[in-house]
Scaffold this motif. Structure first.
Motif, short mmCIF file in Angstrom:
data_model
loop_
_atom_site.label_atom_id
_atom_site.label_comp_id
_atom_site.label_asym_id
_atom_site.label_seq_id
_atom_site.Cartn_x
_atom_site.Cartn_y
_atom_site.Cartn_z
N LYS A 1 -38.99 29.88 11.18
CA LYS A 1 -38.20 29.35 12.29
C LYS A 1 -39.10 28.52 13.20
O LYS A 1 -40.14 29.00 13.65
N LEU A 2 -38.70 27.30 13.47
CA LEU A 2 -39.47 26.42 14.33
C LEU A 2 -39.08 26.64 15.79
O LEU A 2 -37.92 26.93 16.11
N SER A 3 -40.04 26.50 16.68
CA SER A 3 -39.75 26.66 18.11
C SER A 3 -38.84 25.54 18.60
O SER A 3 -38.06 25.72 19.54
N GLU A 4 -38.95 24.39 17.98
CA GLU A 4 -38.09 23.25 18.31
C GLU A 4 -37.60 22.60 17.03
O GLU A 4 -38.39 22.23 16.17
N ASP B 1 -51.11 28.16 15.60
CA ASP B 1 -50.01 27.20 15.80
C ASP B 1 -48.70 27.80 15.29
O ASP B 1 -47.67 27.75 15.97
N ALA B 2 -48.74 28.35 14.10
CA ALA B 2 -47.53 28.88 13.48
C ALA B 2 -46.97 30.08 14.23
O ALA B 2 -45.75 30.27 14.28
N LEU B 3 -47.85 30.88 14.83
CA LEU B 3 -47.37 32.02 15.63
C LEU B 3 -46.50 31.55 16.79
O LEU B 3 -45.61 32.28 17.23
N ASN B 4 -46.76 30.34 17.24
CA ASN B 4 -45.97 29.77 18.34
C ASN B 4 -44.79 28.94 17.84
O ASN B 4 -44.19 28.19 18.62
N ILE C 1 -37.95 15.96 10.75
CA ILE C 1 -38.98 16.98 10.89
C ILE C 1 -39.69 17.21 9.56
O ILE C 1 -40.93 17.31 9.49
N ARG C 2 -38.93 17.27 8.49
CA ARG C 2 -39.51 17.48 7.16
C ARG C 2 -40.43 16.31 6.80
O ARG C 2 -41.57 16.50 6.36
#
Length: 576
Positions: free
Chosen positions: A456-459, A414-417, A467-468
């Motif tokens: 860094k988040l994808s979105e 998940d985190a890789l994306n 988000i937090r």
């Protein structure tokens, strides 16, 4: 109220070890050495240098010393170990030589040390008691119960081999020695190191040495699959291999970090992890007290910039944010290599190839820390007991969402994306179960060390409150699956994502180890090939933090080793 009073007393005694501001009082003289960063390694280096008779000042950017080994009250009445939260890796040599117990260090041994609840109603307890381990593991696999002690014994033999490496400087061959005698001494010193390594190899034996090499290069999943069959046991142990790293259990080289399971010790007991009374800030407090007793000066709120003589490339001192200049030809940086060479020093004074390696160092992080104040202990449904007292399930590290290695790998993917793990991997600890000084009576401090959360988040961004909050609630809800009602016990919390760790504590990329701990970033390769011995291309500038050998964790080894290199160089200079 009693807890708040205890905390204020702690803050008063802790703050007495430093000068808040007042850096101008340090100007007007030339210091033998300046240390940038009052983390545990910087304080350790300062203590050893001061004990050798040098005039030393430590300059800490924050309002409080300790770096990542710090205790802070964020929720009134609750004292959090905000970053690091367990002790085991602090080198015995540092504890003994600096007499840290006399300076207030008190370790609280955890037994049991590990608890893994399962959604099917079962659970796994592990600890230093061999009989307990055997009976607990046998609930899942009799074969694994027989194998576990041999597994730990082998890791202990490997760690005995590693002890020498952790406490030693790397055998870097220097090219800048003009004296023939100095060159010979340097080569003899390196030869003695390799001779000791060879001796250790013979002691280990060929079979164990081959197993050790396999451990170093293999994925943790391969190592654990070769030893065990029960998924819950393998997953519990696998968390040691990926903790703090942006890596999967299937990542080659992740097997090395399994050694952390038994690498440290508490009061001579190998592999025993402990809480520190008063939180991890007490480690830094004890070291700072030892440093001050030896004559070191420690200043907080002291943002520093290193100054260099452009003509000679030698260090001249530091400029502070308030305009004060401190003179010294020796500076030790406890900051990350990236922050040291990309922010604290002008880049035009460094070799281009050196800077290139620094820029490309892996600082990726998938770690978030949430520190929580709760009004009661969590009650795990698998324990079939409802009580307000501390039970064995509350003593050690509680593994949430780690019932199989595949669960850990899915979280990593998940985190890789660019997505925070849909089912986070959580290491939960409750230090107040043993330490009654950090929370009000009947209430508790809970630490959550969480993976995986990309920098860094994808979105969106971690700066977005929604988000937090959404991610925090996801973690709390996951715990609710194992301990119903946990969410409703929360009084308040403090959340540190990778960008928060970078901004607040100077941890580049949010990486808790000052850089990845892969085989390509250890020993003679840390932080840069050819510069692993704490020295840098700038004469008089040394690294003393976790970005140097032997790497991350609250060890104190980098600070101790760096101080010995500085003392050696000063001795050579005086004899030249």
């Amino acid at each position: 109220m009693r807890s708040a009073a205890r905390f204020l007393a702690f803050r008063r005694s802790f703050s007495s070890s430093v000068t808040a501001g007042g850096a101008e009082t340090l100007s007007g003289k030339k210091w033998d050495a300046l240390v940038i960063g009052g983390g545990h390694n910087g304080l350790t280096a300062a203590a050893y240098l001061a004990r050798a008779g040098l005039s030393v000042a430590v300059l800490e950017r924050r309002h409080i010393i300790g770096g990542a080994a710090v205790t802070e009250e964020i929720v009134p009445g609750f004292r959090f170990s905000r970053c690091s939260y367990l002790q085991s890796l602090l080198r015995p040599s540092v504890i003994q030589e600096l007499d840290l117990k006399r300076h207030g260090l008190k370790l609280l041994r955890r037994n049991p040390s590990s608890f893994t609840p399962c959604l099917d109603g079962r659970y796994l307890l592990l600890g230093p008691d061999a009989a307990l381990n055997h009976s607990e593991i046998a609930k899942f696999s009799k074969k694994d119960a027989e194998s576990y002690q041999a597994y730990e014994k082998q890791l202990e033999r490997f760690c005995e081999f590693m002890d020498f490496l952790l406490d030693s400087r790397t055998p870097e061959i220097r090219q800048d020695l003009s004296s023939f005698v100095s060159q010979v001494k340097d080569k003899l010193q390196a030869s003695a190191f390799w001779s000791r390594c060879l001796q250790q190899t013979f002691t280990l034996g060929q079979k164990d040495m081959l197993d050790f090499v396999e451990l170093l290069v293999s994925p943790a999943s391969k190592v654990l699959n070769n030893w065990f069959e029960a998924e819950v046991l393998k997953a519990t142990l696998a968390t040691d291999a990926v903790i703090g790293a942006m890596a999967s259990v299937h990542t080659p080289g992740s097997g090395y970090v399994l050694l952390h399971h038994v690498m440290g010790e508490t009061d001579g007991a190998r592999g025993v992890w402990s809480y520190v009374e008063g939180g991890m800030g007490s480690v830094s407090s004890a070291i700072s007290t030892a440093a001050r007793e030896a004559g070191a000066h420690i200043v907080t709120n002291a943002e520093s910039q290193i100054t260099v003589d452009a003509a000679s490339g030698a260090i001249t001192g530091v400029d502070l944010a308030d305009g004060t200049h401190l003179h010294s030809s020796v500076i030790l940086s406890n900051a990350t290599p990236h922050r040291t060479f990309m922010e604290l020093v002008s880049s035009d004074v460094l070799p281009e190839n050196f800077l290139s390696v620094i820029k490309n160092t892996d600082y990726s992080s998938g770690t978030t820390k949430i520190n929580i104040a709760v009004d009661r202990l969590p009650q795990f449904h698998c324990c079939n007991s409802i009580h307000s007292d501390v039970g064995s399930e509350h003593m050690g590290t509680i593994h949430i969402g780690s019932e199989s290695m595949e669960e850990i790998d899915l979280g990593y993917r998940d985190a890789l994306n660019g997505i925070p793990s849909k089912r986070p991997i959580i290491e939960m600890t409750i230090p107040s179960a043993l330490d009654r000084t950090i929370s009000p009576p009947g209430q508790h401090v809970v630490n959550l060390f969480i993976q995986y959360t990309p920098y860094k988040l994808s979105e969106g961004s971690w700066q977005d409150h929604n988000i937090r909050e959404s991610f925090a609630q996801k973690c709390f809800s996951l715990i609710d699956e194992y301990a119903p009602g946990f969410s409703s016990s929360i009084v308040g919390y403090d959340m540190l994502t990778p960008p928060d760790l970078e901004r607040e504590f100077g941890l580049t990329g949010g990486n808790i180890f000052h850089g990845a701990m892969g085989l390509d970033s250890l020993f003679l390769m840390r932080p840069v090939k050819g510069w692993s011995d704490y020295r840098t291309p700038l004469k008089g500038l040394y690294l003393c933090g976790s970005g140097a050998h032997p790497g991350g964790g609250v060890m104190g080894a980098s600070g101790r080793n760096a101080a010995s290199v500085v003392l050696q160089d000063l001795k050579r200079s005086s004899n030249a």
